[in-house]
Design a protein around this motif. Structure first.
Motif, PDB file in Angstrom:
ATOM      1  N   GLN A 182       0.828  -1.206   0.000  1.00  0.00           N
ATOM      2  CA  GLN A 182       0.000   0.000   0.000  1.00  0.00           C
ATOM      3  C   GLN A 182       0.861   1.255   0.000  1.00  0.00           C
ATOM      4  OE1 GLN A 182      -2.536  -0.619   3.434  1.00  0.00           O
ATOM      5  NE2 GLN A 182      -4.262  -1.250   2.153  1.00  0.00           N
ATOM      6  N   HIS A 183       1.941   1.227   0.759  1.00  0.00           N
ATOM      7  CA  HIS A 183       2.854   2.372   0.788  1.00  0.00           C
ATOM      8  C   HIS A 183       3.442   2.616  -0.599  1.00  0.00           C
ATOM      9  CE1 HIS A 183       5.972   5.123   2.134  1.00  0.00           C
ATOM     10  NE2 HIS A 183       6.864   4.364   1.513  1.00  0.00           N
ATOM     11  N   MET A 184       3.855   1.547  -1.256  1.00  0.00           N
ATOM     12  CA  MET A 184       4.442   1.695  -2.590  1.00  0.00           C
ATOM     13  C   MET A 184       3.393   2.148  -3.596  1.00  0.00           C
ATOM     14  SD  MET A 184       7.240  -1.408  -2.942  1.00  0.00           S
ATOM     15  CE  MET A 184       6.124  -2.746  -2.515  1.00  0.00           C
ATOM     16  N   TYR A 185       2.146   1.736  -3.398  1.00  0.00           N
ATOM     17  CA  TYR A 185       1.059   2.139  -4.286  1.00  0.00           C
ATOM     18  C   TYR A 185       0.761   3.634  -4.120  1.00  0.00           C
ATOM     19  CZ  TYR A 185      -3.622   2.135  -6.427  1.00  0.00           C
ATOM     20  OH  TYR A 185      -4.708   2.413  -7.215  1.00  0.00           O
ATOM     21  N   ILE A 186       0.685   4.088  -2.887  1.00  0.00           N
ATOM     22  CA  ILE A 186       0.357   5.487  -2.602  1.00  0.00           C
ATOM     23  C   ILE A 186       1.466   6.425  -3.084  1.00  0.00           C
ATOM     24  CG2 ILE A 186       0.019   7.170  -0.744  1.00  0.00           C
ATOM     25  CD1 ILE A 186      -1.379   4.933   0.835  1.00  0.00           C
ATOM     26  N   THR A 187       2.715   6.045  -2.848  1.00  0.00           N
ATOM     27  CA  THR A 187       3.838   6.901  -3.228  1.00  0.00           C
ATOM     28  C   THR A 187       4.147   6.831  -4.722  1.00  0.00           C
ATOM     29  OG1 THR A 187       5.424   5.128  -2.747  1.00  0.00           O
ATOM     30  CG2 THR A 187       4.879   6.662  -0.951  1.00  0.00           C
ATOM     31  N   GLY A 188       3.529   5.857  -5.405  1.00  0.00           N
ATOM     32  CA  GLY A 188       3.790   5.704  -6.823  1.00  0.00           C
ATOM     33  C   GLY A 188       5.057   4.931  -7.121  1.00  0.00           C
ATOM     34  N   GLU A 189       5.710   4.434  -6.061  1.00  0.00           N
ATOM     35  CA  GLU A 189       6.948   3.677  -6.241  1.00  0.00           C
ATOM     36  C   GLU A 189       6.688   2.395  -7.032  1.00  0.00           C
ATOM     37  OE1 GLU A 189      10.311   1.450  -3.452  1.00  0.00           O
ATOM     38  OE2 GLU A 189       8.902   2.875  -2.549  1.00  0.00           O
ATOM     39  N   ASP A 190       5.545   1.766  -6.760  1.00  0.00           N
ATOM     40  CA  ASP A 190       5.173   0.544  -7.485  1.00  0.00           C
ATOM     41  C   ASP A 190       3.653   0.425  -7.455  1.00  0.00           C
ATOM     42  OD1 ASP A 190       4.809  -1.919  -8.602  1.00  0.00           O
ATOM     43  OD2 ASP A 190       6.235  -2.977  -7.317  1.00  0.00           O
ATOM     44  N   ARG A 191       3.000   0.853  -8.511  1.00  0.00           N
ATOM     45  CA  ARG A 191       1.535   0.847  -8.555  1.00  0.00           C
ATOM     46  C   ARG A 191       0.961  -0.556  -8.742  1.00  0.00           C
ATOM     47  NH1 ARG A 191      -1.217   5.328  -7.024  1.00  0.00           N
ATOM     48  NH2 ARG A 191      -2.809   4.977  -8.616  1.00  0.00           N
ATOM     49  N   ASP A 192       1.810  -1.511  -9.064  1.00  0.00           N
ATOM     50  CA  ASP A 192       1.340  -2.886  -9.277  1.00  0.00           C
ATOM     51  C   ASP A 192       1.610  -3.796  -8.073  1.00  0.00           C
ATOM     52  OD1 ASP A 192       0.495  -2.288 -11.895  1.00  0.00           O
ATOM     53  OD2 ASP A 192       2.539  -2.578 -12.649  1.00  0.00           O
ATOM     54  N   ALA A 193       2.154  -3.218  -7.010  1.00  0.00           N
ATOM     55  CA  ALA A 193       2.556  -4.045  -5.859  1.00  0.00           C
ATOM     56  C   ALA A 193       1.363  -4.786  -5.251  1.00  0.00           C
ATOM     57  CB  ALA A 193       3.229  -3.168  -4.801  1.00  0.00           C
ATOM     58  N   LEU A 194       0.223  -4.107  -5.112  1.00  0.00           N
ATOM     59  CA  LEU A 194      -0.955  -4.740  -4.517  1.00  0.00           C
ATOM     60  C   LEU A 194      -1.484  -5.882  -5.383  1.00  0.00           C
ATOM     61  CD1 LEU A 194      -2.836  -1.565  -3.209  1.00  0.00           C
ATOM     62  CD2 LEU A 194      -1.806  -3.381  -1.820  1.00  0.00           C
ATOM     63  N   GLY A 195      -1.411  -5.687  -6.694  1.00  0.00           N
ATOM     64  CA  GLY A 195      -1.925  -6.711  -7.606  1.00  0.00           C
ATOM     65  C   GLY A 195      -1.104  -7.983  -7.606  1.00  0.00           C
ATOM     66  N   ARG A 196       0.130  -7.895  -7.170  1.00  0.00           N
ATOM     67  CA  ARG A 196       0.984  -9.095  -7.146  1.00  0.00           C
ATOM     68  C   ARG A 196       0.803  -9.930  -5.890  1.00  0.00           C
ATOM     69  NH1 ARG A 196       4.825  -5.468  -9.313  1.00  0.00           N
ATOM     70  NH2 ARG A 196       5.812  -5.245  -7.280  1.00  0.00           N
ATOM     71  N   LEU A 197       0.124  -9.395  -4.901  1.00  0.00           N
ATOM     72  CA  LEU A 197      -0.076 -10.152  -3.663  1.00  0.00           C
ATOM     73  C   LEU A 197      -1.092 -11.273  -3.893  1.00  0.00           C
ATOM     74  CD1 LEU A 197      -0.250  -7.309  -0.985  1.00  0.00           C
ATOM     75  CD2 LEU A 197       1.669  -8.824  -1.497  1.00  0.00           C
ATOM     76  N   ARG A 198      -0.853 -12.393  -3.275  1.00  0.00           N
ATOM     77  CA  ARG A 198      -1.756 -13.531  -3.385  1.00  0.00           C
ATOM     78  C   ARG A 198      -2.433 -13.791  -2.050  1.00  0.00           C
ATOM     79  NH1 ARG A 198      -1.401 -12.159  -7.613  1.00  0.00           N
ATOM     80  NH2 ARG A 198      -0.580 -13.169  -9.493  1.00  0.00           N
ATOM     81  N   GLY A 199      -3.499 -14.549  -2.109  1.00  0.00           N
ATOM     82  CA  GLY A 199      -4.247 -14.845  -0.892  1.00  0.00           C
ATOM     83  C   GLY A 199      -3.516 -15.832   0.007  1.00  0.00           C
ATOM     84  N   VAL A 200      -4.074 -16.035   1.180  1.00  0.00           N
ATOM     85  CA  VAL A 200      -3.542 -17.017   2.131  1.00  0.00           C
ATOM     86  C   VAL A 200      -4.550 -18.162   2.217  1.00  0.00           C
ATOM     87  CG1 VAL A 200      -2.841 -17.459   4.505  1.00  0.00           C
ATOM     88  CG2 VAL A 200      -2.354 -15.241   3.462  1.00  0.00           C
ATOM     89  N   PRO A 201      -4.225 -19.321   1.687  1.00  0.00           N
ATOM     90  CA  PRO A 201      -5.195 -20.425   1.690  1.00  0.00           C
ATOM     91  C   PRO A 201      -5.410 -21.001   3.093  1.00  0.00           C
ATOM     92  CG  PRO A 201      -3.086 -21.188   0.857  1.00  0.00           C
ATOM     93  CD  PRO A 201      -2.964 -19.700   1.028  1.00  0.00           C
ATOM     94  N   LEU A 202      -6.612 -21.465   3.323  1.00  0.00           N
ATOM     95  CA  LEU A 202      -6.921 -22.172   4.570  1.00  0.00           C
ATOM     96  C   LEU A 202      -7.491 -23.525   4.185  1.00  0.00           C
ATOM     97  CD1 LEU A 202      -7.202 -22.420   7.595  1.00  0.00           C
ATOM     98  CD2 LEU A 202      -9.331 -21.110   7.492  1.00  0.00           C
ATOM     99  N   LEU A 203      -6.596 -24.446   3.906  1.00  0.00           N
ATOM    100  CA  LEU A 203      -6.959 -25.805   3.509  1.00  0.00           C
ATOM    101  C   LEU A 203      -6.280 -26.772   4.467  1.00  0.00           C
ATOM    102  CD1 LEU A 203      -6.487 -25.442  -0.357  1.00  0.00           C
ATOM    103  CD2 LEU A 203      -8.644 -25.361   0.917  1.00  0.00           C
ATOM    104  N   LEU A 204      -7.055 -27.419   5.307  1.00  0.00           N
ATOM    105  CA  LEU A 204      -6.487 -28.302   6.321  1.00  0.00           C
ATOM    106  C   LEU A 204      -6.365 -29.726   5.793  1.00  0.00           C
ATOM    107  CD1 LEU A 204      -8.370 -27.101   9.523  1.00  0.00           C
ATOM    108  CD2 LEU A 204      -6.272 -26.227   8.510  1.00  0.00           C
ATOM    109  N   GLU A 205      -5.215 -30.327   6.030  1.00  0.00           N
ATOM    110  CA  GLU A 205      -5.021 -31.731   5.680  1.00  0.00           C
ATOM    111  C   GLU A 205      -5.671 -32.592   6.766  1.00  0.00           C
ATOM    112  OE1 GLU A 205      -0.925 -32.528   5.194  1.00  0.00           O
ATOM    113  OE2 GLU A 205      -0.621 -31.022   3.625  1.00  0.00           O
TER     114      GLU A 205
END
Length: 210
Positions: free
Chosen positions: A74-97
């Motif tokens: 979010q910091h990189m998105y707001i400052t314009g340092e990296d506007r694609d940083a948020l889009g590269r984040l992936r979810g955290v799965p909750l799949l129990l074995e």
């Protein structure tokens, strides 16, 4: 003649006593074997409990890490340092074995864990719908962070209860409980200040019932 009767009676009595002792000893050994099996089964069940708690705690840790990554992106998105940083984040799965031993766990435990998994997935679908309809990347990432906070906290609570059931305390303090509680309080204050802002429904209900 009487001594023959006494002899026969003595032999029969000895046989009865011997049979009784043999039967009693066999029953005692069998009972001890069953008790040992019960102990082994109980120990195996503890391992099933522990496996669930450990997986939930791993999920909590990943939620904490992902929340930190969201803040950085979010910091990189707001400052314009990296506007694609948020889009590269992936979810955290909750799949129990799971394994067949889950069938031996109390229904209440299985139900609570399965409900957590299902509601976490549903919350993710809700956020995706909000993002598609009107929210921007910052709003969506805020909702993702709220989701990790709420369900990470819930997963931690369930894991603690499971460990309490088997008498196995956590070996280390990961720090995610502090992160979740702190972020929950920040979300509460923000909601009080901006009640019309978009917020995870689970948090809205939590704040309303407080």
């Amino acid at each position: 003649m009487e001594w023959w009767l006494a002899l026969i009676t003595g032999v029969l009595s000895s046989a009865v006593v011997s049979t009784f002792i043999t039967t009693w000893w066999a029953a005692r050994v069998r009972r001890q074997d069953l008790q040992r099996e019960d102990v082994k089964d109980a120990e195996r069940l503890k391992h099933v409990y522990l496996a669930i708690a450990t997986q939930l705690e791993t999920f909590c840790y990943r939620c904490m890490i992902r929340k930190s990554e969201i803040s950085e992106a979010q910091h990189m998105y707001i400052t314009g340092e990296d506007r694609d940083a948020l889009g590269r984040l992936r979810g955290v799965p909750l799949l129990l074995e799971t394994d067949a031993k889950w069938l031996d766990l109390p229904v209440s435990v299985v139900d609570e864990v399965n409900t957590l998994v299902a509601r976490y997935a549903a919350a993710g679908e809700w956020i995706a719908g909000v993002f598609q309809d009107y929210a921007d990347a910052m709003d969506a990432s805020d909702l993702d962070s709220q989701r990790f906070t709420y369900y990470g906290r819930e997963a931690s609570r369930i894991a603690k209860n499971i460990r309490h059931t088997i008498g196995q305390a956590r070996s280390m303090h990961e720090g995610y409980d502090d992160v979740f509680n702190s972020d929950l309080e920040r979300s509460r204050k923000r909601h009080e200040e901006y009640p019309s802002s978009t917020i995870l429904p689970e948090l809205r209900r939590t704040f309303a019932s407080a």
